[in-house]
Enzyme design. Sequence first.
Site, mmCIF file in Angstrom:
data_model
loop_
_atom_site.group_PDB
_atom_site.id
_atom_site.type_symbol
_atom_site.label_atom_id
_atom_site.label_comp_id
_atom_site.label_asym_id
_atom_site.label_seq_id
_atom_site.Cartn_x
_atom_site.Cartn_y
_atom_site.Cartn_z
ATOM 1 N N SER A 187 0.923 -1.189 0.039
ATOM 2 C CA SER A 187 -0.020 -0.086 -0.096
ATOM 3 C C SER A 187 0.850 1.375 -0.096
ATOM 4 C CB SER A 187 -0.912 -0.073 1.240
ATOM 5 O OG SER A 187 -1.777 -0.859 1.342
HETATM 6 N N1 SAH Z 1 -0.685 -4.935 4.339
HETATM 7 C C1 SAH Z 1 -0.017 -4.629 2.837
HETATM 8 C C2 SAH Z 1 -0.755 -4.559 1.730
HETATM 9 C C3 SAH Z 1 -1.134 -5.768 1.210
HETATM 10 S S1 SAH Z 1 -2.134 -5.936 -0.154
HETATM 11 C C4 SAH Z 1 0.962 -3.711 3.223
HETATM 12 O O1 SAH Z 1 1.447 -3.417 4.134
HETATM 13 O O2 SAH Z 1 1.272 -2.971 1.886
HETATM 14 C C5 SAH Z 1 -3.385 -6.991 0.430
HETATM 15 C C6 SAH Z 1 -3.341 -8.326 0.814
HETATM 16 O O3 SAH Z 1 -4.537 -8.838 0.983
HETATM 17 C C7 SAH Z 1 -2.607 -9.138 -0.442
HETATM 18 O O4 SAH Z 1 -1.230 -9.630 -0.121
HETATM 19 C C8 SAH Z 1 -3.826 -10.115 -0.396
HETATM 20 O O5 SAH Z 1 -3.127 -11.584 -0.848
HETATM 21 C C9 SAH Z 1 -4.327 -10.173 1.069
HETATM 22 N N2 SAH Z 1 -5.487 -10.604 0.802
HETATM 23 C C10 SAH Z 1 -6.779 -10.705 0.008
HETATM 24 N N3 SAH Z 1 -7.656 -11.449 0.499
HETATM 25 C C11 SAH Z 1 -7.318 -12.302 1.886
HETATM 26 C C12 SAH Z 1 -8.024 -12.806 2.619
HETATM 27 N N4 SAH Z 1 -9.288 -13.335 2.349
HETATM 28 N N5 SAH Z 1 -7.442 -13.343 3.609
HETATM 29 C C13 SAH Z 1 -6.301 -12.944 3.856
HETATM 30 N N6 SAH Z 1 -5.397 -12.142 2.892
HETATM 31 C C14 SAH Z 1 -6.057 -11.646 2.094
#
Ligand code: SAH
Length: 220
Positions: free
Chosen positions: A69
């Site tokens: 993000s």
């Molecule tokens: N927190 C991260 C952003 C990750 S993007 C940061 O610090 O930048 C969002 C993440 O959510 C992805 O890795 C994706 O695989 C995960 N995600 C999507 N659906 C999910 C679910 N049902 N359970 C767990 N993770 C999920």
Amino acid sequence: MTTRLNGIGMTSSRTRQRMIERLRAQGIRDEAVLAAMFEVPRHLFVDEALASRAYDDVSLPINYEQTISQPYIVARMIEVLRATNGRPIKRVLEIGTGCGYQAAVLAHLFPEVYSMERIQPLYERSRRQLRDLKLHNVTLRYADGSAGMPEAAPFDGIIMAAAAPTMMAALREQLAVGGRMVLPVGRLEQWLYLVERDEQGFRESKLEPVKFVPLLMGKA
Ligand code: SAH
């Protein structure tokens, strides 16, 4: 010499300070959030080839069609979570660990952090990264986060890093009374919401338009 050690200088405190100044200009006011984001080496959470852009205000690819993000949205979500009028936040749940960056920022601010990820290689990599940074107050779980983590509930705060098409009713049940949840909701058009729980029930506020990867069901 310093320049060489730091590659193109992306680890220098000047580069990080520029990110913090930009966050201030974008309206982030919570000094504790800004301090935590200054501390966490964001370039270690992206591929080396992208490290020079790690502190820019952009989301970057972290493989498996996922992204880290952008700094603004990480800061904003945590700032909203922390705006409790003094009620302490002890235990926080993040859905969507991704590369672990936001979990690392959370770990600087809260005593207990839990984070869930449905893509195994991302989970493994985050676990290594957070261990290397000695952030031992984060518990990672490789699982579908849409069911939350009932065994660790109730949480004082919940942050979702992926957008659900509608409000997640099951997850909010895992909030403590007085707890807060910050989450993106929607498909093509997404909005950031705050859900607050009190003795009477839940209160929703619509905050601002956002753009997140979708929440997907099941483990990958
Ligand atoms: N927190 C991260 C952003 C990750 S993007 C940061 O610090 O930048 C969002 C993440 O959510 C992805 O890795 C994706 O695989 C995960 N995600 C999507 N659906 C999910 C679910 N049902 N359970 C767990 N993770 C999920």
